[in-house]
Design a protein around this motif. Structure first.
Motif, PDB file in Angstrom:
ATOM      1  N   GLY A  35       0.810  -1.206   0.000  1.00  0.00           N
ATOM      2  CA  GLY A  35       0.000   0.000   0.000  1.00  0.00           C
ATOM      3  C   GLY A  35       0.842   1.254   0.000  1.00  0.00           C
ATOM      4  N   GLY A  36       0.171   2.396   0.034  1.00  0.00           N
ATOM      5  CA  GLY A  36       0.873   3.661   0.036  1.00  0.00           C
ATOM      6  C   GLY A  36       1.420   4.019  -1.331  1.00  0.00           C
ATOM      7  N   ARG A  37       2.384   4.929  -1.329  1.00  0.00           N
ATOM      8  CA  ARG A  37       2.988   5.397  -2.575  1.00  0.00           C
ATOM      9  C   ARG A  37       4.173   4.515  -2.954  1.00  0.00           C
ATOM     10  N   ASN A  38       4.522   4.548  -4.244  1.00  0.00           N
ATOM     11  CA  ASN A  38       5.692   3.787  -4.682  1.00  0.00           C
ATOM     12  C   ASN A  38       6.881   4.733  -4.821  1.00  0.00           C
ATOM     13  N   VAL A  39       8.011   4.310  -4.252  1.00  0.00           N
ATOM     14  CA  VAL A  39       9.177   5.171  -4.172  1.00  0.00           C
ATOM     15  C   VAL A  39      10.194   4.782  -5.238  1.00  0.00           C
ATOM     16  N   GLY A  49       9.276   0.859  -6.028  1.00  0.00           N
ATOM     17  CA  GLY A  49       8.578  -0.165  -5.261  1.00  0.00           C
ATOM     18  C   GLY A  49       7.715   0.386  -4.148  1.00  0.00           C
ATOM     19  N   GLN A  50       6.812  -0.470  -3.680  1.00  0.00           N
ATOM     20  CA  GLN A  50       6.021  -0.166  -2.492  1.00  0.00           C
ATOM     21  C   GLN A  50       6.933  -0.243  -1.269  1.00  0.00           C
ATOM     22  N   CYS A  51       6.742   0.654  -0.319  1.00  0.00           N
ATOM     23  CA  CYS A  51       7.670   0.668   0.819  1.00  0.00           C
ATOM     24  C   CYS A  51       6.979   0.831   2.168  1.00  0.00           C
ATOM     25  N   ILE A  52       5.671   1.103   2.177  1.00  0.00           N
ATOM     26  CA  ILE A  52       4.967   1.337   3.437  1.00  0.00           C
ATOM     27  C   ILE A  52       4.401   0.021   3.961  1.00  0.00           C
ATOM     28  N   TYR A  98      11.363  10.630   8.328  1.00  0.00           N
ATOM     29  CA  TYR A  98      10.155   9.836   8.555  1.00  0.00           C
ATOM     30  C   TYR A  98      10.036   8.729   7.511  1.00  0.00           C
ATOM     31  N   ILE A  99      10.396   9.037   6.262  1.00  0.00           N
ATOM     32  CA  ILE A  99      10.387   8.015   5.219  1.00  0.00           C
ATOM     33  C   ILE A  99      11.254   6.837   5.634  1.00  0.00           C
ATOM     34  N   PHE A 100      12.474   7.124   6.058  1.00  0.00           N
ATOM     35  CA  PHE A 100      13.406   6.053   6.402  1.00  0.00           C
ATOM     36  C   PHE A 100      12.953   5.276   7.636  1.00  0.00           C
ATOM     37  N   ILE A 101      12.371   5.973   8.607  1.00  0.00           N
ATOM     38  CA  ILE A 101      11.892   5.280   9.798  1.00  0.00           C
ATOM     39  C   ILE A 101      10.726   4.360   9.442  1.00  0.00           C
ATOM     40  N   VAL A 102       9.804   4.841   8.591  1.00  0.00           N
ATOM     41  CA  VAL A 102       8.670   4.016   8.161  1.00  0.00           C
ATOM     42  C   VAL A 102       9.163   2.789   7.402  1.00  0.00           C
ATOM     43  N   VAL A 103      10.169   2.972   6.563  1.00  0.00           N
ATOM     44  CA  VAL A 103      10.677   1.868   5.749  1.00  0.00           C
ATOM     45  C   VAL A 103      11.508   0.900   6.580  1.00  0.00           C
ATOM     46  N   MET A 104      12.346   1.420   7.468  1.00  0.00           N
ATOM     47  CA  MET A 104      13.334   0.579   8.134  1.00  0.00           C
ATOM     48  C   MET A 104      12.845  -0.021   9.443  1.00  0.00           C
TER      49      MET A 104
END
Length: 869
Positions: free
Chosen positions: A241-245, A303-306, A562-568
């Motif tokens: 889900g979410g946006r693709n990065v 890719g999807q990352c969330i 925040y992007i990196f925290i959500v992904v990692m």
């Protein structure tokens, strides 16, 4: 104490004229000051991060746009096939039939006056080294669809790729069924729309990625269309889900980033993510590497990352995917495919190989792109401008304070030292907390409660940033330079630190240096505006421009981190027990805090009693530590949403045969490869009985590959942390498997050749380890791996996978021995047969059922046999 802080000499300049509290605001406004920035984050960054477009329905089909509803229906059908492990009926028959049905229908509906559409279903076999393993495969299926302009003779194609196979025990709705149906819909829209394309497009639906990207390797090295593919758009997922990065571009083809900027509908990209990904910090990979390495094809990897919590689990279902997410990805894919299919650069991509690109989006609203060379110039210019303006500011301070420049510089050096200490503490204190939590067995406490990151890591970073400078201002006694000037010197010091970091990181070749330049640039702007007005010398009036100028850097820095925290954060649950992922999150939080608040935290000294704010941050940290260590909030796992991954090979049966053929060892048990730092400790006090479980590290010193059927390179990398739970009852494996020595032939005086026949399930491993005076001189596998073996004490590891073709594997091994004596043991050969998709016996089912509801169990039976030849 407050009088000491605000004390000014009557000989000081205008801005230093003695006023009550030096014009400082009341202490309680400091809390509102920090809350403003927090509210800014939650009111702007969070909503924009999760923003998605409205999903199109079938009613919009005549608009020739991506229709999320139709893609969603296809995803429902594809994901309901279930687990699509390579070699299974679900993957080789049902998934292939579904995709073939869809592309055949698109072929019928295609505008034949505009396009030619060709479908090719093929099987590929081959091999390549990857990590510590040699990947060997046969019968991997690829469905390639070429959509070309009518009667086109073009020899420059665009490749669009994703995979339809899955990991065991997951319906893989996101990884990568989501992308498969996106490709189908993009193909459908382009093929049925009267909008011309210049270059043919190859849509590759590959059936073996999860093993280690074998099918894409087979396509790019064997398929007849592969030599004409000049650029690739790879679509994959590490979330749902979410946006693709966009997390990889090129390499060294900045025109691709320019095309992304030109055609993207919903930008989401960061070249910092590319550098982090290529460092190996993220425990994933994609087909993109195969196209780059073996096809020399540049491209875009998206890719999807969330919601990575469901990645590669049974919870990766269509239920967690909003249609709006499909629309977001579809809009982007359709626009990019159309754009690149008409790109003039595709005619000669090598001519446009001009270096790397720096790229990033701002809150999903705008995409920035420039070449690495431009980035270097920008970084150096901003850093230089900062230093020049700081010198001008110091000169102005000296003039207004009626002291020498040297006098101001001496104080600047002192403040600089204090600010460096603050900067270091801002980075170090969260790391100390992470180490402390880990040492007490409290890793991943934020895993299911991300808000704990604020108290555990952000607040300690803020304490580190604010404490030294606040103590300094409470103790300093300079009556010649005003407090407001001292505060400006602290901010100048922060600017110098960022300028030095930006130039150093740029000189080292990292494009991520822009993260330091952005806050520095806006500080330079505010300083320039203050210097052009009287605000620079008018008490704390200069703070107005500063606060306004830091809004954009704050939004971007907090957004990026925040992007990196959500992904990692979810990756902490699958990175192996040897890795303390708390450190990564702590460093991310610290860097984000320093970049977001570096120019803001010193401003708490414009309020009375700034120590109150520090005590509030300490209290918040203490409360967070208590909640993380002593309440259910700090327990990492939750059913369905953020479970604990428990990977083990069930009913492992190890049989060791000696040189004379006698069975010297026969044991059964369970081999655990724990996926996160906590290992088995969460099962203490539950129904899971792990009595007798031991580590296998000592076995690794005695036996080839620890004497265990290590499944893939991840098992190999984590072998020293793996654990063995023995069981008394031996169990026969589900199917017949066999390794047969067909012949032993003396080739010459120093070389002996062994030929084997191997039969078994779709996933097998072969381990080969020669004795000291023996060399494996030749074999039937890839020679690159033979000539560049893994480092000792690892043995050769051939990971073999088959798809639709389940014929036996025939291979040979040639050994060279200087003395030509081949009547003694020459090498050990181990074979592991992995029966993925098979259930265990009653005892193993009982063990599986005893795991808590938050456990995500991945297991299958294995037979391992070691021989000596």
């Amino acid at each position: 104490m407050e009088k000491l802080i605000s004390h000014e000499s009557f000989e000081a300049p205008k801005n230093a004229a003695p006023k009550k509290a030096n014009g400082k605001l009341q202490w309680y406004f400091a809390g509102g000051f920090l809350m403003f920035w927090g509210l800014l984050f939650f009111a702007i960054v969070i909503p924009l991060f999760y923003r998605l477009p409205t999903a199109m329905t079938m009613e919009d089909a005549n608009k020739n746009v991506f229709i999320a509803e139709r893609a969603y229906r296809n995803l429902y059908t594809l994901s309901n096939i279930g687990t699509k492990v390579t070699g299974s009926t679900e993957n080789e028959i049902e998934a292939v039939n579904f995709i073939m049905k869809e592309v055949t229908q698109i072929q019928k509906d295609c505008l034949k006056d505009y396009f030619d559409l060709e479908i090719d279903l093929s099987q590929v076999s081959g091999g390549f080294p990857y990590k510590t393993v040699l990947n060997t495969y046969q019968g991997a299926q690829n469905i390639a669809v070429k959509l070309a302009p009518k009667n086109s003779t073009s020899e420059t194609y665009l490749l669009v790729n994703s995979h339809f196979d899955s990991k065991p025990a997951t319906p893989s709705a996101s990884d990568a069924g989501f992308m498969i149906v996106t490709m189908l819909e993009v193909l459908r829209v382009i093929a049925t729309t009267m909008q011309a394309i210049e270059h043919p497009i190859v849509f590759l639906f590959n059936g073996l990625e999860e093993g280690s990207m074998q099918a894409s390797h087979g396509f790019i090295t064997h398929h007849r269309w592969a030599p004409y593919c000049k650029a690739v758009i790879n679509l994959d997922a590490i979330g749902s889900g979410g946006r693709n990065v966009l997390f990889q571009s090129g390499p060294n083809h900045p025109w691709l980033a320019a095309c992304y900027k030109k055609y993207i509908k919903h930008p989401f990209a960061t070249s910092m993510g590319e550098e982090v990904f290529q460092m190996g910090i993220i425990p994933s990979d994609s087909d993109f590497r195969q196209f780059n390495i073996y096809g020399k094809i540049p491209g875009l990897d998206m890719g999807q990352c969330i919601n990575g919590f469901v990645y590669h689990t049974k919870h990766d279902t269509i239920d967690v995917i909003p249609r709006e997410s499909l629309q977001n990805t579809g809009d982007n894919a359709l626009s990019l495919v159309r754009g690149l299919a008409n790109a003039t650069e595709l005619h000669n991509t090598e001519a446009h190989k001009t270096g790397r690109a720096v790229y990033y989006d701002f809150l999903g609203l705008y995409f920035f792109y420039y070449s690495e060379a431009t980035g270097k110039c920008l970084n150096y210019v901003v850093a230089g401008a900062a230093l020049i303006l700081i010198l001008i500011s110091i000169w102005r301070m000296a003039e207004a304070s009626q002291v020498t420049i040297c006098h101001v510089i001496r104080w600047f050096i002192l403040v600089m030292v204090i600010q460096i200490i603050s900067f270091v503490l801002g980075l170090a204190l969260p790391i100390v907390v992470a180490y402390g939590m880990d040492s007490f067995g409290l890793s991943l406490t934020y895993y299911s409660t991300p808000m704990l990151i604020v108290g555990l890591y952000v607040c300690p970073s803020l304490i580190g940033l604010s404490l030294p400078i606040t103590i300094y201002y409470s103790l300093q006694r300079n009556d010649k330079i005003s407090t407001s000037y001292h505060l400006q010197l602290a901010l100048h010091s922060q600017a110098v630190i960022l300028a030095l970091l930006a130039t150093s990181v740029t000189a080292l070749g990292f494009r991520s240096s822009y993260i330091f330049v952005i806050p520095l640039l806006f500080y330079v702007i505010s300083l320039a505006l203050n210097l052009m007005t009287i605000l620079h010398d008018l008490g704390f009036a200069w703070a107005a421009f500063l606060k306004l100028s830091q809004i954009i850097p704050f939004l971007y820095s907090s957004y990026l981190v925040y992007i990196f925290i959500v992904v990692m954060t979810p990756m902490g649950g699958r990175s192996g027990s040897a890795s303390n992922r708390d450190l990564f999150i702590a460093v991310l939080a610290a860097v984000g805090t320093v970049l977001s608040f570096g120019f803001l935290v010193p401003l708490i000294n414009t309020f009375r009693r700034p120590s109150f704010m520090i005590f509030a941050l300490l209290a918040t940290t203490a409360l967070s530590l208590y909640m993380a260590s002593s309440t259910q909030l700090g327990f990492p796992y939750r059913p369905k949403t953020s479970g604990q991954r428990v990977a083990y090979l069930v009913i492992v049966r190890n049989k060791f045969y000696d040189y004379d053929g006698t069975l010297s060892k026969d044991e059964s048990g369970y081999l655990f490869n724990f996926q996160d730092r906590r290992e088995e400790t969460p099962f203490v006090g539950t129904d899971v009985n792990l009595t007798g479980m031991v580590g296998i590290k000592s076995n690794c010193e005695r036996y080839m590959m620890c004497g265990m059927p290590l499944y893939d390179y991840r098992y190999v990398q984590n072998r020293l942390q793996s654990k063995w739970l023995p069981r008394s009852e031996p169990v026969e494996t589900p199917d017949s498997s066999n390794l047969e020595l067909l012949s032993k032939t003396i080739v010459n005086s120093t070389t002996c050749r062994f030929e084997f026949n191997l039969t078994g399930p779709s996933h097998m491993s072969i381990f080969i380890q020669p004795y000291e005076d023996v060399i494996i001189s030749n074999w039937s596998f890839e020679r690159t791996y033979l000539e560049n073996p893994p480092e000792a004490p690892l043995s050769y590891h051939i990971y073999f996978t088959y798809g639709i073709d389940d014929s036996p594997l025939n291979f040979f091994v040639e050994c060279s021995k200087p003395d030509g004596d081949f009547k003694v043991p020459l090498f050990q050969l181990g074979v592991s047969w992995h029966y993925i998709g098979h259930e265990g016996d009653t005892e193993s089912k009982k063990l599986k059922s005893s795991f808590p509801s938050y456990s995500i169990v991945s297991e299958w039976p294995v037979l391992y046999q070691r021989y000596i030849y």
